[in-house]
Design a protein around this motif. Structure first.
Motif, PDB file in Angstrom:
ATOM      1  N   SER A   1     -10.660  -1.033  -3.038  1.00 50.06           N
ATOM      2  CA  SER A   1      -9.577  -1.804  -3.673  1.00 50.06           C
ATOM      3  C   SER A   1      -9.286  -3.116  -2.942  1.00 50.06           C
ATOM      4  O   SER A   1      -8.477  -3.918  -3.410  1.00 50.06           O
ATOM      5  N   LEU A   2      -9.928  -3.344  -1.802  1.00 49.85           N
ATOM      6  CA  LEU A   2      -9.700  -4.606  -1.069  1.00 49.85           C
ATOM      7  C   LEU A   2     -10.328  -5.741  -1.885  1.00 49.85           C
ATOM      8  O   LEU A   2     -11.536  -5.714  -2.149  1.00 49.85           O
ATOM      9  N   PRO A   3      -9.514  -6.723  -2.331  1.00 49.42           N
ATOM     10  CA  PRO A   3     -10.066  -7.777  -3.186  1.00 49.42           C
ATOM     11  C   PRO A   3     -11.284  -8.451  -2.550  1.00 49.42           C
ATOM     12  O   PRO A   3     -11.377  -8.553  -1.315  1.00 49.42           O
TER      13      PRO A   3
ATOM     14  N   THR B   1      -0.643  -2.801   9.609  1.00 45.12           N
ATOM     15  CA  THR B   1      -0.144  -1.420   9.645  1.00 45.12           C
ATOM     16  C   THR B   1      -0.532  -0.738  10.958  1.00 45.12           C
ATOM     17  O   THR B   1       0.295  -0.069  11.588  1.00 45.12           O
TER      18      THR B   1
ATOM     19  N   ILE C   1      -5.063  -3.307  22.249  1.00 50.36           N
ATOM     20  CA  ILE C   1      -4.268  -4.542  22.235  1.00 50.36           C
ATOM     21  C   ILE C   1      -3.140  -4.405  21.207  1.00 50.36           C
ATOM     22  O   ILE C   1      -3.382  -3.986  20.075  1.00 50.36           O
ATOM     23  N   TYR C   2      -1.926  -4.737  21.639  1.00 46.75           N
ATOM     24  CA  TYR C   2      -0.801  -4.719  20.699  1.00 46.75           C
ATOM     25  C   TYR C   2      -0.194  -6.114  20.631  1.00 46.75           C
ATOM     26  O   TYR C   2      -0.394  -6.938  21.536  1.00 46.75           O
TER      27      TYR C   2
ATOM     28  N   GLY D   1      -4.806  -4.502   9.808  1.00 46.70           N
ATOM     29  CA  GLY D   1      -4.299  -4.738  11.155  1.00 46.70           C
ATOM     30  C   GLY D   1      -2.784  -4.731  11.241  1.00 46.70           C
ATOM     31  O   GLY D   1      -2.224  -4.379  12.286  1.00 46.70           O
TER      32      GLY D   1
ATOM     33  N   ALA E   1     -10.406  -5.720  10.004  1.00 41.68           N
ATOM     34  CA  ALA E   1      -9.816  -6.455  11.135  1.00 41.68           C
ATOM     35  C   ALA E   1     -10.159  -5.843  12.502  1.00 41.68           C
ATOM     36  O   ALA E   1     -10.267  -6.555  13.493  1.00 41.68           O
ATOM     37  N   GLY E   2     -10.276  -4.517  12.570  1.00 36.68           N
ATOM     38  CA  GLY E   2     -10.758  -3.886  13.808  1.00 36.68           C
ATOM     39  C   GLY E   2      -9.695  -3.476  14.813  1.00 36.68           C
ATOM     40  O   GLY E   2     -10.022  -2.950  15.880  1.00 36.68           O
TER      41      GLY E   2
ATOM     42  N   ASN F   1     -13.609 -12.337   9.917  1.00 33.09           N
ATOM     43  CA  ASN F   1     -12.671 -12.126  11.028  1.00 33.09           C
ATOM     44  C   ASN F   1     -13.298 -11.154  12.041  1.00 33.09           C
ATOM     45  O   ASN F   1     -13.299 -11.394  13.256  1.00 33.09           O
TER      46      ASN F   1
ATOM     47  N   HIS G   1      -4.181 -14.634   8.374  1.00 33.77           N
ATOM     48  CA  HIS G   1      -5.020 -14.248   9.512  1.00 33.77           C
ATOM     49  C   HIS G   1      -6.531 -14.361   9.235  1.00 33.77           C
ATOM     50  O   HIS G   1      -7.253 -15.075   9.933  1.00 33.77           O
TER      51      HIS G   1
ATOM     52  N   LYS H   1       0.994   0.862  16.608  1.00 35.31           N
ATOM     53  CA  LYS H   1       0.877   0.563  18.044  1.00 35.31           C
ATOM     54  C   LYS H   1       2.253   0.277  18.654  1.00 35.31           C
ATOM     55  O   LYS H   1       2.529   0.672  19.786  1.00 35.31           O
TER      56      LYS H   1
ATOM     57  N   GLN I   1       0.825  -1.227   0.000  1.00 30.31           N
ATOM     58  CA  GLN I   1       0.000   0.000   0.000  1.00 30.31           C
ATOM     59  C   GLN I   1       0.856   1.273   0.000  1.00 30.31           C
ATOM     60  O   GLN I   1       0.383   2.342   0.343  1.00 30.31           O
TER      61      GLN I   1
ATOM     62  N   THR J   1     -11.727   1.322   0.876  1.00 30.37           N
ATOM     63  CA  THR J   1     -11.780  -0.150   0.927  1.00 30.37           C
ATOM     64  C   THR J   1     -12.209  -0.748  -0.420  1.00 30.37           C
ATOM     65  O   THR J   1     -12.273  -1.968  -0.563  1.00 30.37           O
TER      66      THR J   1
HETATM   67  P1  NAD Z   1      -3.202  -6.954   6.773  1.00 31.29           P
HETATM   68  O1  NAD Z   1      -3.158  -5.656   7.453  1.00 31.29           O
HETATM   69  O2  NAD Z   1      -2.001  -7.845   6.889  1.00 31.29           O
HETATM   70  O3  NAD Z   1      -3.540  -6.724   5.230  1.00 31.29           O
HETATM   71  C1  NAD Z   1      -3.518  -7.811   4.314  1.00 31.29           C
HETATM   72  C2  NAD Z   1      -3.033  -7.319   2.955  1.00 31.29           C
HETATM   73  O4  NAD Z   1      -4.049  -6.540   2.338  1.00 31.29           O
HETATM   74  C3  NAD Z   1      -1.804  -6.413   3.042  1.00 31.29           C
HETATM   75  O5  NAD Z   1      -0.951  -6.679   1.968  1.00 31.29           O
HETATM   76  C4  NAD Z   1      -2.396  -5.025   2.900  1.00 31.29           C
HETATM   77  O6  NAD Z   1      -1.489  -4.081   2.405  1.00 31.29           O
HETATM   78  C5  NAD Z   1      -3.516  -5.296   1.933  1.00 31.29           C
HETATM   79  N1  NAD Z   1      -4.612  -4.315   2.000  1.00 31.29           N
HETATM   80  C6  NAD Z   1      -5.185  -3.793   3.093  1.00 31.29           C
HETATM   81  N2  NAD Z   1      -6.183  -2.967   2.763  1.00 31.29           N
HETATM   82  C7  NAD Z   1      -6.232  -2.948   1.407  1.00 31.29           C
HETATM   83  C8  NAD Z   1      -7.057  -2.282   0.470  1.00 31.29           C
HETATM   84  N3  NAD Z   1      -8.068  -1.498   0.854  1.00 31.29           N
HETATM   85  N4  NAD Z   1      -6.809  -2.490  -0.834  1.00 31.29           N
HETATM   86  C9  NAD Z   1      -5.838  -3.347  -1.249  1.00 31.29           C
HETATM   87  N5  NAD Z   1      -5.033  -4.016  -0.403  1.00 31.29           N
HETATM   88  C10 NAD Z   1      -5.238  -3.814   0.909  1.00 31.29           C
HETATM   89  O7  NAD Z   1      -4.453  -7.843   7.226  1.00 31.29           O
HETATM   90  P2  NAD Z   1      -5.523  -7.680   8.408  1.00 31.29           P
HETATM   91  O8  NAD Z   1      -6.311  -8.917   8.365  1.00 31.29           O
HETATM   92  O9  NAD Z   1      -6.209  -6.373   8.334  1.00 31.29           O
HETATM   93  O10 NAD Z   1      -4.636  -7.639   9.715  1.00 31.29           O
HETATM   94  C11 NAD Z   1      -4.022  -8.799  10.227  1.00 31.29           C
HETATM   95  C12 NAD Z   1      -3.067  -8.451  11.354  1.00 31.29           C
HETATM   96  O11 NAD Z   1      -3.693  -7.587  12.281  1.00 31.29           O
HETATM   97  C13 NAD Z   1      -2.645  -9.678  12.145  1.00 31.29           C
HETATM   98  O12 NAD Z   1      -1.280  -9.568  12.479  1.00 31.29           O
HETATM   99  C14 NAD Z   1      -3.529  -9.628  13.385  1.00 31.29           C
HETATM  100  O13 NAD Z   1      -2.972 -10.309  14.473  1.00 31.29           O
HETATM  101  C15 NAD Z   1      -3.624  -8.147  13.599  1.00 31.29           C
HETATM  102  N6  NAD Z   1      -4.841  -7.726  14.348  1.00 31.29           N
HETATM  103  C16 NAD Z   1      -4.654  -7.122  15.536  1.00 31.29           C
HETATM  104  C17 NAD Z   1      -5.750  -6.688  16.252  1.00 31.29           C
HETATM  105  C18 NAD Z   1      -5.550  -5.984  17.558  1.00 31.29           C
HETATM  106  O14 NAD Z   1      -6.515  -5.591  18.207  1.00 31.29           O
HETATM  107  N7  NAD Z   1      -4.334  -5.786  18.010  1.00 31.29           N
HETATM  108  C19 NAD Z   1      -7.041  -6.863  15.748  1.00 31.29           C
HETATM  109  C20 NAD Z   1      -7.198  -7.494  14.523  1.00 31.29           C
HETATM  110  C21 NAD Z   1      -6.080  -7.911  13.813  1.00 31.29           C
END
Ligand code: NAD
Length: 352
Positions: free
Chosen positions: A158-160, A97, A127-128, A95, A120-121, A170, A253, A102, A43, A156
């Motif tokens: 662009s999110l597949p 990023t 929580i970290y 999540g 992801a939320g 999730n 995830h 965090k 991104q 969002t």
């Molecule tokens: P991610 O952040 O790893 O994103 C997955 C992929 O999608 C990445 O390559 C990202 O660049 C891409 N992407 C994201 N948004 C996009 C968009 N709009 N268009 C195109 N591509 C996009 O995945 P995730 O599921 O969001 O996060 C997972 C991580 O977050 C895990 O490490 C998990 O443990 C953590 N997490 C933490 C908490 C917390 O409360 N601490 C909560 C949920 C998840």
């Protein structure tokens, strides 16, 4: 009504298509002048576009966020933020990023402005997580809770489609476990049920038409509510299993959550009947576990752990880890039924 404790989380939410337009105002409201913009390498372009429009308010871009926040990446980002003299972190992405933001905030108290682009939320939780030598450690600290969250459904688009479905499920998992949490409370349960409803409706539409902005808005609204549930009450067996599978076997995830959820709900079905009724109602069905399975299956995402890189021979290792230090769960966590759960999830069978 049973006694309960409700702890509000101090964060400001700016919601709506096009709301990224308010980014400059929101940075000013934080009293910040030099933002570091964070993203994954995938991104980077989005992060650089944000940086360009922010002009003077940006100190630099760090586009190296990866899943589970390796300590090495966290250190590099902290040093970079310090060298730049950054006074806030703008985290645009999912999540991973937000998690990197965090990690920086944990040691520097830098305020985070999160711009979530998945469901992801993490942006709603204190929580970290940090991973070193293959071990992910998590903790809670209010310093890491983003001060401001800009939810812009347009970001969002662009999110597949498949990642939108799994990321949405999730989020649903947070709300589902929140409904039977040991410390559940009626206010958070309202958010949980509404979050599941909004996501279940939105996901189907997004899977069919990924550029449906209204449906994207429903999903992001649901993600916000489900994230707030995750940040407020304890999670149970489902999250323990997913942390084990994700952390030890490096499974993706959102897909892992999607595959395990129906089976975790089936495991807890008889121990949490009221919560199951609410989850089923929000999914528009009569059985929570079947409803979660159908949501994944009908939207064409994986329903078997064997299809996302998990090996049958690893089931026993996963069981050992999951049983070592189990989270509280409405039904006792025991080896034999847990093995049956993992076998069903491995094969992708409909939940029992
Ligand atoms: P991610 O952040 O790893 O994103 C997955 C992929 O999608 C990445 O390559 C990202 O660049 C891409 N992407 C994201 N948004 C996009 C968009 N709009 N268009 C195109 N591509 C996009 O995945 P995730 O599921 O969001 O996060 C997972 C991580 O977050 C895990 O490490 C998990 O443990 C953590 N997490 C933490 C908490 C917390 O409360 N601490 C909560 C949920 C998840």
């Amino acid at each position: 009504m049973k006694p309960f404790i409700y702890q509000g989380m101090p964060s400001r939410v700016v919601f709506g298509a096009g709301s990224i337009e308010h980014l400059e105002r929101e940075i000013d409201l934080l009293g910040a002048r030099r933002a570091i913009v964070l993203s994954t390498p995938q991104q980077r372009e989005q992060a650089e576009a944000l940086a360009e429009r922010l002009g003077q308010r940006v100190a630099g871009v760090f586009a190296k966020a990866v899943m589970h926040v390796p300590v090495k990446t966290a250190r590099e980002a902290r040093e970079y933020a310090q060298r730049l003299g950054a006074d806030c972190a703008v985290a645009i992405g999912g999540g991973s990023t937000t998690g990197l933001g965090k990690a920086i905030a944990l040691t520097s108290s830098l305020p985070i402005l999160a711009v979530p682009t998945t469901y992801a939320g993490s942006e709603m939780t204190p929580i970290y997580g940090l991973t070193e030598a293959g071990l992910k450690k998590t903790g809670r600290d209010l310093r890491v809770l983003p001060k401001t969250v800009i939810y812009d459904p347009a970001l969002t688009l662009s999110l597949p489609a498949s990642l939108s479905v799994t990321s949405g499920i999730n989020a649903i998992a947070h709300a589902a476990e929140g409904l039977y949490a040991q410390d559940a409370n009626p206010v958070i349960s309202l958010m949980a049920e509404e979050g599941i409803r909004a996501l279940a409706q939105g996901i189907g539409k997004v899977a069919e038409q990924p550029d449906d902005l209204d449906a994207r808005g429903d999903c992001l609204y649901g993600a916000w509510l489900c994230g707030a549930v995750l940040g407020s009450v304890g999670m149970a067996l489902h999250h323990k299993l997913c942390h084990t599978l994700g952390g030890t076997f490096n499974l993706p995830h959102a897909e892992t959550h999607t595959i395990v959820l129906p089976h975790a709900l089936a495991y807890n079905r008889d121990a949490a009947p009221q919560a199951m009724k609410r989850i089923a109602r929000a999914l528009g069905t009569t059985d929570a576990a079947q409803g979660a399975f159908e949501l994944a299956r009908s939207n064409g995402v994986p329903t078997a752990l064997k299809d996302i890189g998990f090996k049958e021979t690893d089931i026993d290792i996963a069981l050992d880890i999951a049983l070592e230090n189990p989270y509280w769960n409405p039904r006792p966590v025991e080896r034999a039924p847990l093995r049956a759960l993992l076998e069903a999830a491995y094969e992708g069978r409909a939940p029992g």
